[in-house]
Design a protein around this motif. Sequence first.
Motif, PDB file in Angstrom:
ATOM      1  N   ASP A 188       0.781  -1.239   0.000  1.00  0.00           N
ATOM      2  CA  ASP A 188       0.000   0.000   0.000  1.00  0.00           C
ATOM      3  C   ASP A 188       0.812   1.288   0.000  1.00  0.00           C
ATOM      4  N   TYR A 189       2.125   1.204   0.310  1.00  0.00           N
ATOM      5  CA  TYR A 189       2.934   2.416   0.428  1.00  0.00           C
ATOM      6  C   TYR A 189       4.322   2.218  -0.153  1.00  0.00           C
ATOM      7  N   PHE A 190       4.907   3.335  -0.551  1.00  0.00           N
ATOM      8  CA  PHE A 190       6.280   3.392  -1.031  1.00  0.00           C
ATOM      9  C   PHE A 190       6.928   4.527  -0.245  1.00  0.00           C
ATOM     10  N   MET A 191       8.075   4.288   0.386  1.00  0.00           N
ATOM     11  CA  MET A 191       8.708   5.318   1.195  1.00  0.00           C
ATOM     12  C   MET A 191      10.135   5.573   0.710  1.00  0.00           C
ATOM     13  N   LYS A 251      -2.565   3.518  -2.660  1.00  0.00           N
ATOM     14  CA  LYS A 251      -3.961   3.109  -2.535  1.00  0.00           C
ATOM     15  C   LYS A 251      -4.917   4.086  -3.208  1.00  0.00           C
ATOM     16  N   GLY A 252      -4.424   5.028  -3.955  1.00  0.00           N
ATOM     17  CA  GLY A 252      -5.280   6.025  -4.577  1.00  0.00           C
ATOM     18  C   GLY A 252      -4.963   7.404  -4.041  1.00  0.00           C
ATOM     19  N   GLY A 266       0.830   7.489  -5.679  1.00  0.00           N
ATOM     20  CA  GLY A 266       1.457   6.896  -6.846  1.00  0.00           C
ATOM     21  C   GLY A 266       0.692   5.703  -7.370  1.00  0.00           C
ATOM     22  N   TYR A 267       1.072   5.307  -8.563  1.00  0.00           N
ATOM     23  CA  TYR A 267       0.490   4.132  -9.193  1.00  0.00           C
ATOM     24  C   TYR A 267       1.517   3.575 -10.178  1.00  0.00           C
TER      25      TYR A 267
END
Length: 74
Positions: A17-20, A35-36, A52-53
């Motif tokens: 769900d996340y990118f850090m 997640k949008g 992001g996507y």
Amino acid sequence: MRPFIVDIPRKIVQTEDYFMLYTEDPGGSRIISLKGKTPLDRAPSFAGTSHGYWEGNTLVINSDNFRDEYPGRI
């Protein structure tokens, strides 16, 4: 991330769900929701809000919700 001439250590952490992006510069961590789009009812901040996507193998990141008075923005 800010462009610096010096080599600043970075760390990338990704979950479903996340990118850090963690850097040791004064800006610290950048957490990107996968997640949008984040609701804009959050208070604007100097770093803004990132979401992001994936387009194939490319992570596309959009940032918005910046505070207007940030002196470093162009």
